[in-house]
Write an enzyme that holds these catalytic residues in place. Structure first.
Site, mmCIF file in Angstrom:
data_model
loop_
_atom_site.group_PDB
_atom_site.id
_atom_site.type_symbol
_atom_site.label_atom_id
_atom_site.label_comp_id
_atom_site.label_asym_id
_atom_site.label_seq_id
_atom_site.Cartn_x
_atom_site.Cartn_y
_atom_site.Cartn_z
ATOM 1 N N ASP A 129 2.787 -4.370 -8.725
ATOM 2 C CA ASP A 129 1.718 -3.896 -7.861
ATOM 3 C C ASP A 129 0.562 -3.526 -8.803
ATOM 4 O OD1 ASP A 129 0.395 -2.661 -5.584
ATOM 5 O OD2 ASP A 129 0.952 -0.756 -6.516
ATOM 6 N N ASP A 145 -2.697 -1.215 -8.027
ATOM 7 C CA ASP A 145 -3.196 0.168 -7.945
ATOM 8 C C ASP A 145 -2.038 1.166 -8.063
ATOM 9 O OD1 ASP A 145 -6.020 -0.486 -7.241
ATOM 10 O OD2 ASP A 145 -5.109 -1.316 -5.438
HETATM 11 C C1 BG6 Z 1 -3.716 -1.187 -2.401
HETATM 12 C C2 BG6 Z 1 -4.002 0.281 -2.586
HETATM 13 O O1 BG6 Z 1 -3.282 -1.715 -3.623
HETATM 14 O O2 BG6 Z 1 -4.876 -1.886 -1.964
HETATM 15 C C3 BG6 Z 1 -4.660 0.880 -1.351
HETATM 16 O O3 BG6 Z 1 -2.773 0.947 -2.820
HETATM 17 C C4 BG6 Z 1 -5.883 0.055 -0.972
HETATM 18 O O4 BG6 Z 1 -5.001 2.228 -1.617
HETATM 19 C C5 BG6 Z 1 -5.452 -1.397 -0.757
HETATM 20 O O5 BG6 Z 1 -6.473 0.568 0.209
HETATM 21 C C6 BG6 Z 1 -6.601 -2.309 -0.365
HETATM 22 O O6 BG6 Z 1 -7.529 -2.384 -1.406
HETATM 23 P P1 BG6 Z 1 -8.979 -3.021 -1.311
HETATM 24 O O7 BG6 Z 1 -9.451 -3.001 -2.752
HETATM 25 O O8 BG6 Z 1 -8.838 -4.398 -0.780
HETATM 26 O O9 BG6 Z 1 -9.771 -2.148 -0.422
HETATM 27 MG MG MG Z 2 0.109 0.788 -5.543
#
Ligand code: BG6
Ligand code: MG
Length: 215
Positions: A11, A13
């Protein structure tokens, strides 16, 4: 112990990089616009899920409905808050153990993939200058069914030419662990003690991961 591991799926984030806090602050700013109270505990429910599903959850929390136009405008604003906050992101934002695990895995011929819900994943990986460690990147732009559906990890394994039982998924979020388990992967929880009871193994950070145990 499964010694058949040939691929690692990360993963993004909260596993590779410290961006979960940036997502939280961006959602907090968005909730403020809506007048919906939102704290870090509420944010736990959003970790790992898509941008659209996150906004739906915040509206549910605040028992609010808004027009489609406003919904799309808030999605745009949230991403603007988020992107502004990560302008300076670089390798110093990698979480402990990430770089050395990627180097060791590459050196030992294990395939590495990213399996992320974020539509910003490729941009962030390029800022971090770590794309070259991954043979496969699957992100929020590539899937029809976001986490907790297993599609993102199943696609990642397929593109590496592997089956789920040959791959480990590293996750920091409940939704991601559910996705990994539903797809038949070994799930390792990282940096979020709340995952401990739901994963095959739990690590405070990737420095604690021992590749020899699995491959
Ligand atoms: C995930 C995160 O990886 O991606 C979430 O854990 C986030 O917090 C989601 O909302 C979507 O991300 P993005 O960058 O497309 O808004
Ligand atoms: Mg994550």
């Amino acid at each position: 112990m499964n010694k058949q591991i040939k691929g690692l799926i990360f993963d993004l984030d909260g596993v590779l990089v410290t961006t979960e806090h940036n997502h939280f602050i961006a959602w907090k700013n968005t909730s403020d616009i809506l007048g919906i109270p939102f704290d870090e505990e509420d944010n736990e429910q959003l970790k790992g899920i898509s941008r659209v599903d996150s906004l739906k959850k915040i509206l549910e929390m605040g028992k609010k409905t808004i027009s489609e136009e406003m919904f799309n405008e808030l999605l745009r604003k949230k991403n603007e808050f988020y992107l502004n906050s990560i302008q300076e992101i670089n390798q110093s934002n990698l979480l402990p153990g990430v770089l050395s695990l990627l180097q060791t895995a590459n050196f030992n011929g294990l395939k590495c993939a990213v399996g992320s819900s974020s539509k910003n994943a490729r941009f962030i990986l390029s800022k971090l200058q770590i794309e070259n460690y991954f043979s496969v990147i699957v992100d929020g732009n590539d899937v029809s069914f976001p986490k907790p559906h297993p599609e993102v990890f199943i696609r990642g394994a397929e593109l590496m030419g592997l089956i789920p039982s040959e791959c480990i998924v590293f996750e920091d979020a409940q939704s991601g662990v559910q996705a990994a388990k539903a797809g038949g992967f070994t799930a390792i929880g990282v940096g979020n003690p709340a995952l401990m009871d739901f994963v095959d193994s739990y690590l405070p950070n990737l420095n604690e991961f021992s590749l020899e145990e699995y491959a």
